[in-house]
Enzyme design. Sequence first.
Site, short mmCIF file in Angstrom:
data_model
loop_
_atom_site.label_atom_id
_atom_site.label_comp_id
_atom_site.label_asym_id
_atom_site.label_seq_id
_atom_site.Cartn_x
_atom_site.Cartn_y
_atom_site.Cartn_z
N HIS B 50 0.82 -1.21 0.00
CA HIS B 50 0.00 0.00 0.00
C HIS B 50 0.86 1.26 0.00
O HIS B 50 1.92 1.30 0.61
CB HIS B 50 -0.90 0.02 1.24
CG HIS B 50 -1.91 -1.08 1.25
ND1 HIS B 50 -3.02 -1.08 0.46
CD2 HIS B 50 -1.94 -2.25 1.95
CE1 HIS B 50 -3.72 -2.19 0.67
NE2 HIS B 50 -3.08 -2.93 1.57
N SER B 338 -3.55 -5.39 7.73
CA SER B 338 -3.21 -4.41 6.71
C SER B 338 -2.88 -3.06 7.37
O SER B 338 -3.60 -2.65 8.28
CB SER B 338 -4.38 -4.23 5.75
OG SER B 338 -4.05 -3.30 4.77
#
Lengths: 417, 477
Positions: B50, B338
């Site tokens: 990310h 995450s």
Amino acid sequence: MLNYDLVVVGGGPAGMAAALQAKEEGVEKIVILERAETLGGILEQCIHTGFGLHYFGEELSGPEYAGRFIAEVEKTDIDVYTDTMVLDVSKDNVVTAVNNRDGLIQIKAIAVVLAMGCRERPRGALSIAGSRPAGVMTAGTAQKYVNIDGYMPGKKVVILGSGDIGLIMARRMTLEGAEVKVVCELMPYSGGLKRNIVQCLDDFGIPLRLSCTVIATHGKERLEGVTIANVDENLKPIPGTEQYIECDTLLLSVGLIPENELSNGVGIELDRVTGGPVVDEYRETLHKGIFACGNVLQVHDLVDYVTEESKIAGKGAANYIFGKKQDGTFINTKGVNGVRYIVPQRVNIENEEDVKLYFRVGQVYKGAKVVVECDGNILSSKKKVMLAPGEMENVKITPEMLKNMNKNSEITVRIEE
Amino acid sequence: MKYDVAVIGAGVVGSLITRELSKYNIGVALLERANDCAMGATKANSAIVHAGFDAKPGSLKAKLNVRGVELMKVACEELNVPLKNIGAYVVAFSEEEIPHLQELLERGEENGVPGLEIVYRDELVKREPNIGEKAVAALYAPTSSIVCPYELTIAGLENAVTNGAEFLRNCEVKEIRQNGDGFVLITTRGEIEADVVINAAGVHSGKVAEMIGDTSIEIKPRRGDYYLLDKSQGALAFSTIFQCPTKMGKGVLVSPTVDGNLIVGPSAIEHDDGDNVETTAEGLESVYNSAIKSIPAVSLRNAITSFSGNRAHCTADDFIIGSSEKNKKFINVAGIESPGLSSAPAIAEMVAGIVTELIPGIQKKSVFNPNRPAPVRFREMTSTQRAKLVEKNKAYGRIICRCETITEGEIIDAIHAPAGARDVDGVKRRTRAGMGRCQGGFCGSKVVEILARELNVPVNTITKFGGKSDIMYDKTK
């Protein structure tokens, strides 16, 4: 770079029959490239009988059926490379293959016959929910473990899908001491041959549940059970019908997919229904000089028809090599009203031989008529006691029928109830 | 067995920590309860590095994500792991969602994420022609990348072992005794002594911390179901396509994978059993229904597999990294959900920093080899390269997996690599044999045969993924 008149990709029943026919037609330099250790293809693991009733008029096992063709190939000067994987077929008919003896092999061919066969649909294509433990495999994989490797892949078995391999494996696993608890079939009818339902399930008291599917697998390491459920007319599971069945093995027999990765590489047009190339009556694809036959072209029910089809492709390839294959005027064939597809998809109306159109129906029909029509004229109409999706059918088109057609004609085959 | 440091858990975080520690003159062991590394959340997640706009500014997640992106490039280069910088879009499906994009953009800029911009429908359609009809705008993050998480883990571990670390598989920690200055770990492979323990046990990190009386970590596993689509579908999206995030996470994404497939998922279902990775029909259906909002052409006809993984969501809602209050030589690395994969190299760096404070006399080794040689990838070679390779070693001329074009030589390499494959899934993750359209239908039994031959054990002892995941039982009659 090696040079051959004809390269046959695949040494199963299709590839061998095509190569042998081409040899008989007088083609000199022929090579068969086979990825397995021996010729014979999937027949080598089909140790049950039932092969050859149409072609040889006797009942043979898979290896026996293949063996007859292997013996024929050995009598000729056809070159055979086994344990050899074809990596690529180029647009100008150069075939690249590799094995662990000769390394990378490149062969320039005048004609190519594609006979790579098919593969089984795996679990992923079904989106069955649940865990992903060991013990879930296709019926064909289990067949290899049992018949070739000599190991049992499970003891308590549920089979999803009543295709022929599933039915055959229900019997095989039972004979080897496993308990086959049930065969579930999503559709309201079996996709397998009637004789296999009788001989593989009924004779052993194995229940076949139609309109029923596996909705979840359970067990973290090895499969411990599955949940099955009935499905409605839209094939959706019906809440409240769920049933847990303890088992350590789930075999899938849920359809076969022609292996057309090489065909895609060349850019050959495929039929969306069959998953195989679009071909003419000599099984030539829309790419000149490349032919296809056997299960890579359409999934067959009987190997006898594979042989028949492949001989046609072998003859077509020979004609092409000798420059005898006519260009002519091609028209399309089309399955309508219950007929899912037709192979060949196109026919040369200048053809001077009988052409058989092969097809499958989309559901079970009893006492229905198979009607062949062209430009408003009924070419033939024949009543059939039984038509089932599991069984391939064919109709004959004669040169006389073709003579009356023109470039805009279309031959349709339909079912009339 | 005695080590300076015992790392518990061979996920991407544990493996990269082990690699980082293998740079020092200390004895390091990585303990894994499964038969291979990368067996938990690492093998079942979205595989995205990310950009870092999502995490709350000032949080560990924000800091380590941005640092992780930097370090990931270096790590992937050194370890020869493919990293593809394909960018990402967060899509707004109505005018009302556009302020949300603006908020993410500002948050990203505060986190130090470069290059963020908002693009509107016309431009978006040019860049992503398959985008859904309702997409009105998107936040574009050019630094977002994709990487194969288990490949990174395997490569990191191989490199750590090459540099002297030990990998102990099938080594489940059952109990931890604090022994004066150090620890005794009671495991399924006997007692292991260590001066420092690193708890990188993923969904089980709370349970492991409890073994020393530390009850501060509460993990709420969050299961996510995914679909993986055939390579023919890999070009439906060119970048990773997110939807606006919710409380339960980043929502359902559609993204190409480094291997050219298309990944679709995840759902988000909170439950208790972190070992339960059963997908559910509802979970898979919700994934599909969300995905077609982003890319309507996603079709399950092209699904080659579905799977699920558990994110180690922690009630603290941030990574927990640092010495336990109960014992400073017990380092928790917990709540790594995450952007855990993206942060993993930065987490490793941070943890190594803590360890150096705890071990007197610790020093960098004079010889550390940061590189893992690239494995042979026959499928990616030209004809000339292939011909040369097979000439040198005939095993590369025998194709075992026909869907992915994987050779026997590559499988043998995977078995004999440092911390090599011991089961069929281990071979699959290292080589891709069995990952294609037929899902191992043809090559599965050949892989079993090669494993048995190379490891010199009977074929019916080879498992799918260790434990009781047996493939074959007795011989036939």
